[in-house]
Design a protein around this motif. Structure first.
Motif: not given
Length: 255
Positions: A56-68
């Motif tokens: 019901f709430s689609p989100h763009p497929k984005i994966s973040y890794l270990g932000a500074a």
């Protein structure tokens, strides 16, 4: 009866791109959440054909890794995005770079190689450069020597559950001092642990073992992330994707 999603299903992910970007200047003080919002807006402005999650709430497929951490600059931030249409990675890099603020630079974009594993599995260490204005390089070198000679250096770290004592020594696999313009520079390689040991934790440890207390705020830059090998080198996490090679460029669409 449970509600069912309406409308057509989102298009499938046909391509994954892995992106390295830098945060510099004033944007080193931006939080990870603020940078994530800026990136999502830039992807829309650049008209990158994102794949979306179902429901019901689609989100763009984005994966973040270990932000500074907030306050630290970085030359090695990583994000993975899923696309619904195949695109030329360099075209995506250029379009996204143009759509982002000046202090965020998209340095590289490669296609995820098939069978190369996840990007997160390729990162277990960080390379840090910390400029210490007003600190003499010999003073820093003595503090680093004392720190490396210790088996354990306990410091208090503020976590979401309050203050916690952590060992700031064991995760640091190497550290050295050099002279900069009006400052001493601390170079170090730090293993990924939980909770994370960050530059401010190591500086607290240097204060504990050698009473090193910089008179001015330090300037930390994460120079690299990757897997630590037996020689103490931090490997480039995008190298397996480059080695795997990208499909024929004619199969890619322009952004």
């Amino acid at each position: 009866m449970a509600r069912q999603p309406t409308g057509p299903p989102p298009p499938p992910t046909v391509q994954k791109l892995r992106i390295r970007y830098a945060k510099r200047g004033r944007l080193r003080f931006a939080s990870h959440r603020d940078l994530a919002r800026a990136l999502e807006r830039a992807l829309r402005r650049a008209q990158v054909p994102m794949a979306f999650s179902a429901g019901f709430s689609p989100h763009p497929k984005i994966s973040y890794l270990g932000a500074a951490p907030t306050g630290a600059a970085s030359e090695a931030e990583y994000v993975e995005i899923g696309l619904s249409v195949r695109c030329d990675p360099e075209a995506v890099r250029a379009a996204l770079d143009a759509a982002l603020p000046e202090d965020v630079a998209v340095l590289e974009c490669v296609e995820a190689g098939e069978g190369t594993g996840s990007l997160a599995d390729r990162i277990d260490a960080f390379v840090w450069r910390v400029e210490l204005p007003g600190v003499d390089v010999d003073e820093l070198a003595r503090a680093v020597e004392a720190f490396l000679a210790a088996d354990v250096v306990t410091v208090a770290k503020r976590t979401k559950n309050g203050l916690k004592d952590i060992d700031a020594r064991v995760p640091v696999t190497s550290a050295s001092a050099s002279a900069g313009a009006g400052c001493a520079i601390l170079h170090m390689v730090v293993r990924q642990v939980t909770p994370a040991v960050r530059p401010d934790d190591v500086l607290a440890a240097l204060a504990a073992v050698a009473d090193l207390r910089p008179p001015l705020p330090p300037r930390a830059v994460r120079e690299a992330q990757g897997r630590l090998d037996d020689t103490g080198t931090v490997a480039d996490p995008l190298e397996p994707d480059r080695t795997a090679g990208a499909p024929d460029q004619e199969a890619h669409a322009a952004v």
